[in-house]
Design an enzyme around this catalytic site. Structure first.
Site, mmCIF file in Angstrom:
data_model
loop_
_atom_site.group_PDB
_atom_site.id
_atom_site.type_symbol
_atom_site.label_atom_id
_atom_site.label_comp_id
_atom_site.label_asym_id
_atom_site.label_seq_id
_atom_site.Cartn_x
_atom_site.Cartn_y
_atom_site.Cartn_z
ATOM 1 N N ARG A 173 0.996 -3.455 12.426
ATOM 2 C CA ARG A 173 0.319 -4.617 13.834
ATOM 3 C C ARG A 173 0.942 -5.658 14.492
ATOM 4 N NH1 ARG A 173 -0.522 0.137 13.505
ATOM 5 N NH2 ARG A 173 -3.057 1.257 13.782
ATOM 6 N N HIS A 175 6.197 1.758 19.291
ATOM 7 C CA HIS A 175 5.198 2.283 18.084
ATOM 8 C C HIS A 175 5.377 3.541 17.892
ATOM 9 C CE1 HIS A 175 0.930 0.923 16.992
ATOM 10 N NE2 HIS A 175 1.426 2.188 16.783
ATOM 11 N N SER A 221 0.648 -9.107 -1.834
ATOM 12 C CA SER A 221 -0.818 -7.905 -1.204
ATOM 13 C C SER A 221 -2.056 -8.862 -1.863
ATOM 14 C CB SER A 221 -0.508 -6.659 -1.842
ATOM 15 O OG SER A 221 -0.771 -6.575 -3.302
ATOM 16 N N GLU A 261 0.467 -4.328 23.629
ATOM 17 C CA GLU A 261 0.793 -3.023 24.264
ATOM 18 C C GLU A 261 0.394 -2.261 24.421
ATOM 19 O OE1 GLU A 261 1.456 -0.531 20.602
ATOM 20 O OE2 GLU A 261 1.912 -1.806 19.142
ATOM 21 N N ILE A 264 1.954 3.127 2.599
ATOM 22 C CA ILE A 264 3.983 2.610 3.120
ATOM 23 C C ILE A 264 4.331 1.399 2.709
ATOM 24 C CG2 ILE A 264 4.335 2.207 5.677
ATOM 25 C CD1 ILE A 264 2.148 3.303 7.041
ATOM 26 N N GLY A 289 0.737 -0.696 -0.020
ATOM 27 C CA GLY A 289 -0.031 0.008 0.107
ATOM 28 C C GLY A 289 0.836 0.999 -0.020
#
Length: 325
Positions: free
Chosen positions: A239, A286, A181, A268, A162, A160
């Site tokens: 993530r 993060h 992807s 987290e 990023i 995508g």
């Protein structure tokens, strides 16, 4: 014949969680904004005032739960500060006529910068070398040799915004780039792998840039890590849920992969204790989008989304519809 445009909204804006000070100030200055009370008092507030709320502003890590959504009968928009939105049930919101926005693009460069920095760090063991010097362990020839970055094979999981930005940066290192992807794309020169397993098998480094959510949970499985192998490295700026974390911990402890640079984790801020002892792992809290410039831009875009909804009934950057099979 004329078509009517969405109407402006009159009501309360609910701030679901802490937000950057500049965004909180903008919300308070332009709209009737209420901060959701602590859990002990939230239920009472929602019973008395839930029907006054027309928009909710939240963070990507917090989202809007089913219970909160149900307690806000007039809710028309959920505005996320952050690019992720997996903590909100978007199909459920859409079924109720609730619009959802996020803050794409403005954090792409900083996340990509950090991904490349983390990749270099874990392969050249920069953080480990820093600790080595600080401990006073430096002796001639004492620090072990590391792994070259230039010329390696890098697989990007998720091409995508990023993922593409990471790839563009890595082109300068003369690496061989491949990706996986949902579907192959035609406007990049990189090799397409038809599965995460195939991507890992053909890579020295696997960079995870896929979106979070149920559809990508444990996408990087024990089998994918095994395919990456004992000389392979993993970088995750997506993530924590995208990786089977127990399988990753086992692979790192047992030498199933050479190392990992991790900016995100499943639970987290809790990090698996076994990782804390490993010099082959770079652990980050993060912070991929954590620069002054990016967080201000994210806050400005979140406010623009909220303000447009309140004044025009639409959003600047609505979450896109999911791709069809």
């Amino acid at each position: 014949m004329t078509t009517s445009s969405p109407a402006p909204r009159d009501g309360t804006v609910l701030q679901v969680c802490p937000l950057p000070a500049s965004l909180e100030s903008a919300l308070a200055a332009h709209h009737r904004t209420v901060r959701l009370p602590e859990p002990a008092d939230a239920a009472a507030y929602l019973r008395e005032h839930g029907d006054e709320v027309v928009a909710a502003v939240t963070r990507a890590r917090t989202g809007v739960t089913h219970d909160l959504m149900d307690a806000l009968p007039r809710l028309g928009a959920i505005v996320n500060f952050g690019v992720g939105y997996e903590t909100t049930d978007v199909p459920r919101a859409r079924a109720r006529g609730i619009q959802v926005s996020n803050t794409p693009d403005v954090l792409t460069d900083c996340v990509a910068d950090l991904a490349v920095g983390a990749l270099i760090d874990v392969m050249r063991r920069l953080s480990a070398a820093d600790r080595y010097v600080r401990r006073g362990d430096w002796v001639p020839g004492g620090f072990p040799l590391t792994t070259r970055v230039s010329g390696k094979r890098v697989g990007i999981l998720g091409l995508g915004r990023i993922g593409r930005a990471i790839a563009r940066r890595l082109e300068g290192f003369d690496v061989g780039l491949s990706y996986h992807s949902r579907t192959a794309v035609t406007d990049v020169p990189y090799s397409y792998a038809d599965s995460p397993h195939a991507l890992a098998a053909g890579a020295d480094v696997l960079v995870v840039a896929a979106a979070g959510g149920a559809g990508t949970r444990d996408l990087v499985s024990a089998e994918v890590l095994e395919a990456l192998g004992p000389r392979g490295y993993l970088v995750n700026v997506a993530r924590g849920s995208v990786i089977d974390e127990p399988a990753l911990v086992a692979a790192l402890v047992k030498g199933g992969i050479a190392g990992a640079a991790l900016d995100v984790f499943v639970d987290e801020p809790r990090v698996p204790p076994a990782l804390l002892e490993l010099d082959t792992v770079v652990l980050l809290p993060h912070i991929a989008s954590g620069t002054h410039e990016t967080r201000e831009a994210m806050g400005e875009l979140a406010f623009r989304n909220l303000h447009r909804f309140m004044t025009e009934g639409t959003l600047v950057t609505p979450v896109p519809e999911p791709p069809t099979a």
